[in-house]
Every structure is written in C-alpha cells, then in structure tokens.
Design an enzyme around this catalytic site. Structure first.
Site, PDB file in Angstrom:
ATOM      1  N   LEU A 169      49.514  41.656  43.578  1.00 40.93           N
ATOM      2  CA  LEU A 169      48.533  41.853  42.506  1.00 40.93           C
ATOM      3  C   LEU A 169      47.263  41.939  43.256  1.00 40.93           C
ATOM      4  CD1 LEU A 169      49.568  40.390  39.197  1.00 40.93           C
ATOM      5  CD2 LEU A 169      50.085  42.668  39.789  1.00 40.93           C
ATOM      6  N   ASP A 170      46.137  42.841  42.885  1.00 42.71           N
ATOM      7  CA  ASP A 170      44.953  42.469  43.290  1.00 42.71           C
ATOM      8  C   ASP A 170      44.360  41.140  42.768  1.00 42.71           C
ATOM      9  OD1 ASP A 170      45.358  45.056  44.563  1.00 42.71           O
ATOM     10  OD2 ASP A 170      44.098  46.125  42.679  1.00 42.71           O
ATOM     11  N   LYS A 171      43.253  40.814  43.690  1.00 43.12           N
ATOM     12  CA  LYS A 171      42.833  39.557  43.418  1.00 43.12           C
ATOM     13  C   LYS A 171      42.309  39.580  41.854  1.00 43.12           C
ATOM     14  CE  LYS A 171      38.589  36.882  44.449  1.00 43.12           C
ATOM     15  NZ  LYS A 171      37.255  36.754  45.311  1.00 43.12           N
ATOM     16  N   ARG A 274      44.336  52.054  39.620  1.00 41.65           N
ATOM     17  CA  ARG A 274      43.001  52.148  39.834  1.00 41.65           C
ATOM     18  C   ARG A 274      42.933  53.560  40.333  1.00 41.65           C
ATOM     19  NH1 ARG A 274      41.191  46.938  42.804  1.00 41.65           N
ATOM     20  NH2 ARG A 274      39.249  47.657  42.664  1.00 41.65           N
TER      21      ARG A 274
END
Length: 344
Positions: A169-171, A274
């Site tokens: 997962l992205d930060k 996104r």
C-alpha cells in the site's frame, strides 16, 4: 558488511573528510567499517561501464551495492570521484573504492514497532496498516518501514524475500495487507494475486460530483508518466511502456463537490486507484500528486483498503477481513456531507 581478509581495515581519522550520508566524519559512528580497495583497470575492462568493471575487481559484492557506492561518491578514478555507474572506464585507470555500509545495505534490519495484526496463524498474518507507514525500504525511507517491523517481530521473516510482503500500500494509504510467514505460503499468495483470486476493496473520496453510471469499470493501462517520472499515468501501450489495469468503481454517496466511492482492484499497478480516479476527473481528496486538493482537514490521500478476502493458501478456508475507517478519513467524509454506513 564483510571485510575481506586480504585487505586491511582503514578508518579515516580526518574530520574534514565529508561523509556521503550527510554527516562529517567527526560526527559519524566511530564503529563504522570502512575498507579502501585500490586497483588498476585491466585491459579486459576497457570501455566497460564503471559498475560492471568494479564487479570484476570486487566480485564478492553485488553490483547493486557497488552502484550504491558510486551514487554516494565513494568510487574514484584517477583520484577524482565518479558518480555515474554508466561511466566508461579505460584500461590503466586507477580506481579507489571506499567500501562501507550504505543506507540501502543497512535497510533490512529489525526495528521494534507496534503492528496492528488482525489475524495470524502459522502461515500468514493480516495487518491493518496506518497511513504514514512505509511498507518497504526505499529512497528517503531506509528505516522505520513495515518490513523492518516484520523482521523484529519474527526472526523467521529474514529468510523470506521482502520479509513475506506480497503486495503493498502507498505510504499514505491505510488499510489491510496480507503477509506470508513461510516461503510456500508466499509463493501461493503471489500466484493467487496474479490470478485475481484475492479480493481487495477500497474506500475513496474524490473531487467533484459523480457523473454517469453508478457503477463503472475502468480498463486503462498504467505506466510511468513520460512527462513526470515521479508519477504514474494512463498511457498508450503502443507508444509507452506500461501494463493493463482494471478497476471496478461503485458510487456510495454524492454531493455537489465530492463523491464517495468503492473501488475493487482486479490488478495491482502502482497508484492504480489514484490514477484511474484522476482519469475520470475525480482525483482523490488531498492527493496533490494527481491533482487533488486538501479538504476537510485531511492531510493524506483519501484512500483506505477496507476489505480483504481470499481462500487460505493452506486450508482453502474462505477468509474475509474488514478494517474500520480511520478517524481522519471518517471525519473528512462527515465534514464533506457524505454518508457511509460501513456495510456497502
């Protein structure tokens, strides 16, 4: 780092020598291992890339590690630092290599941290990752990552690639992740994700009111943005490199300036949700990289991996997990006049 028995250990005592990691030698850890190697480039290396030529001089170190040394200014040719791995060397060039630990080479180390484990057995664990936690060491985040925490939590994780991490997962994305505890489980989970046998549902808040059908399937390929290498983008595969990407998006609630949606991943491309939401004209709230603007006090992109479901790789038992919406995202949803009952 292993120091060769064939060369002496040399510790620089000159405080004026700049440390490539951002400290002066005077302030650096006094126990830092530094070994200097000097050699002359052989005729066989003439015209080769610097990193490839170095592999022949210090074959006990990986090419990736040697590239890190070059990037850090720790390799000199004929007395001058060279910071490009692609630099072509000449026969007879004198090379000096300063072998020392780099941030990258020290990244895979145990670090105690609290991880929110929602399920665990002998084969795997499911973690609810908070926003702000980096999953894997990378430039700018060589420590304090989930991987470091996994290594500290279970000594056996050091025997697994990426400590058992099979997806990321992205930060600044919160939510559920599955992590393998054995190599057999890891291989099986990777196969299941590739075969789209792992269900991953996300909750997201986008800008602007939703238009058109309440359910849409976005099948747009994603690759590195040719105009900005820090971003991903929808690309034309005939002109740019990239991979197919598929996302199902369902509207949960709508207001004049924002929309609340559920996103189901069928593929797992970098920044997929996104990019796809931005391509529809609904960039995520507070996702500045893709055109979103801050709103409702939310300081990170409005994206939460809410549900994770799959068949257990060992027993084939159906498993499903739901992570509550974090407080910051819950407050933002309410502040924007959106409604979510948690059961959609």
């Amino acid at each position: 780092m292993t120091v060769s028995e064939q060369s002496p250990l040399i510790i620089s005592s000159d405080p004026a020598v700049a440390d490539p990691l951002g400290e002066s030698q005077e302030d650096a850890d006094s126990t830092l291992e530094v070994e200097l190697r000097e050699a002359e480039m052989p005729i066989s290396a003439h015209g080769e890339r610097l990193d490839r030529a170095l592999s022949g001089i210090v074959p006990e170190f990986s090419r990736t590690y040697l590239q890190q040394l070059i990037d850090s200014g720790l390799v000199r040719l004929n007395g001058l630092p060279v910071t490009k791995a692609s630099f072509k060397v000449k026969a007879g060039d004198r090379v000096q290599i300063e072998l020392r630990p780099t941030p990258q080479s020290q990244a895979f180390k145990p670090e105690d941290m609290v991880l929110d484990v929602v399920f665990e057995d002998a084969h795997l664990l499911v973690i609810n990752k908070p926003a702000g936690l980096v999953v894997h060491p990378a430039p700018g985040n060589w420590s304090g990552t989930m991987l470091n925490g996994l290594l500290a939590r279970d000594d056996a994780a050091r025997f697994l690639p990426r400590a058992g991490i099979v997806h990321r997962l992205d930060k600044d994305t919160s939510g559920l992740m599955v992590v393998a505890k054995t190599r057999e489980t890891m291989d099986r989970l990777v196969e299941m994700i590739a075969a789209r046998e792992v269900s991953r549902d996300y909750l997201a808040v986008g800008h602007r009111a939703w238009q058109g059908s309440r359910q849409q399937q976005v099948a747009l390929p994603i690759g590195r943005d040719p105009r900005n290498r820090l971003r991903m983008a929808v690309v034309d595969l005939e002109r740019h490199s990239g991979k197919t990407a598929l996302t199902d998006i369902s509207l949960l609630d709508n207001q004049h300036a924002h929309c609340l949606v559920r996103c189901k991943l069928h593929t797992g491309r970098t920044h997929q949700i996104r990019v796809h939401m931005a391509s529809l004209g609904h960039p995520l709230v507070s996702d500045e990289l893709y055109g979103g603007e801050a709103a409702a006090g939310l300081s990170r992109q409005a994206l939460h991996a809410r549900r994770l479901a799959f068949a257990h790789p060992g027993s084939a038992e159906a498993l499903a997990f739901v992570a509550p919406v974090p407080d910051d995202l819950e407050h933002a949803i309410q502040a924007l006049g959106l409604s979510y009952n948690g059961k959609s």
